[in-house]
Design a protein around this motif. Structure first.
Motif, PDB file in Angstrom:
ATOM      1  N   ARG A 226      -2.990  -5.264  -7.908  1.00 16.48           N
ATOM      2  CA  ARG A 226      -3.351  -5.212  -6.491  1.00 16.48           C
ATOM      3  C   ARG A 226      -4.229  -6.404  -6.113  1.00 16.48           C
ATOM      4  O   ARG A 226      -4.022  -7.028  -5.070  1.00 16.48           O
ATOM      5  CB  ARG A 226      -4.081  -3.909  -6.183  1.00 16.48           C
TER       6      ARG A 226
ATOM      7  N   GLN B  75       0.836  -1.212   0.000  1.00 16.85           N
ATOM      8  CA  GLN B  75       0.000   0.000   0.000  1.00 16.85           C
ATOM      9  C   GLN B  75       0.868   1.258   0.000  1.00 16.85           C
ATOM     10  O   GLN B  75       0.552   2.231  -0.669  1.00 16.85           O
ATOM     11  CB  GLN B  75      -0.934  -0.001   1.206  1.00 16.85           C
TER      12      GLN B  75
ATOM     13  N   GLU C 119       2.164   2.220  -3.462  1.00 14.34           N
ATOM     14  CA  GLU C 119       1.150   2.338  -4.518  1.00 14.34           C
ATOM     15  C   GLU C 119       1.541   3.348  -5.595  1.00 14.34           C
ATOM     16  O   GLU C 119       1.447   3.064  -6.789  1.00 14.34           O
ATOM     17  CB  GLU C 119      -0.208   2.720  -3.924  1.00 14.34           C
TER      18      GLU C 119
END
Length: 145
Positions: free
Chosen positions: A129, A110, A113
């Motif tokens: 993802r 995360q 990203e």
């Protein structure tokens, strides 16, 4: 030898010559480009070289945790070099991308990203993802990064 090169040679002794060679553009950025290529090669080996893959991720994690020097820039800062010359390219190789769930925590994924999105369309990132999340399970070893 700079401390980060000593750590690289310690974790990746098979690349000592590559680690210590004089480079046209000195700094960690070039080494991380070479290490990304070594990671891809480790996936192409038969059998896949999980030991080397793990040690490359260990060195990446170590670099990401080093403090930035006050006079460093994107080419000399260890964490910036790992981010730009390694992390953002991980989704570009299918074998690397499909196995990333074994080596990276969901929290790190995360956090990276924006780096992953550099080379991926919205649709490609969403698929990347989803595949990463689907691969995460309790039988995975502890993530390296």
């Amino acid at each position: 030898m700079e401390y980060w090169l000593e750590k690289a040679a310690e974790l990746l002794p098979e690349f000592e010559e590559m680690i210590t060679e004089r480079r046209t553009i000195p700094g960690p950025m070039n080494l991380w480009i070479d290490l990304y290529n070594a990671l891809v090669d480790a996936y192409e080996a038969s059998p896949r070289n999980d030991d080397l893959i793990g040690r490359i991720y260990d060195f990446a994690a170590w670099c990401l945790n080093q403090p930035s020097a006050p006079d460093s820039d994107a080419t000399s800062d260890l964490s910036s070099a790992v981010a730009v010359a390694f992390i953002e390219d991980l989704p570009l190789n299918r074998k690397v991308a499909q196995d990333l769930h074994r080596w990276m925590s969901f929290e790190s994924f995360q956090g990276f990203e924006s780096l992953f999105r550099c080379h991926l369309s919205i649709k490609e990132y969403d698929e990347f993802r989803r595949d990463f999340a689907a691969g995460k399970n309790s039988s995975n070893p502890a993530p390296r990064i």
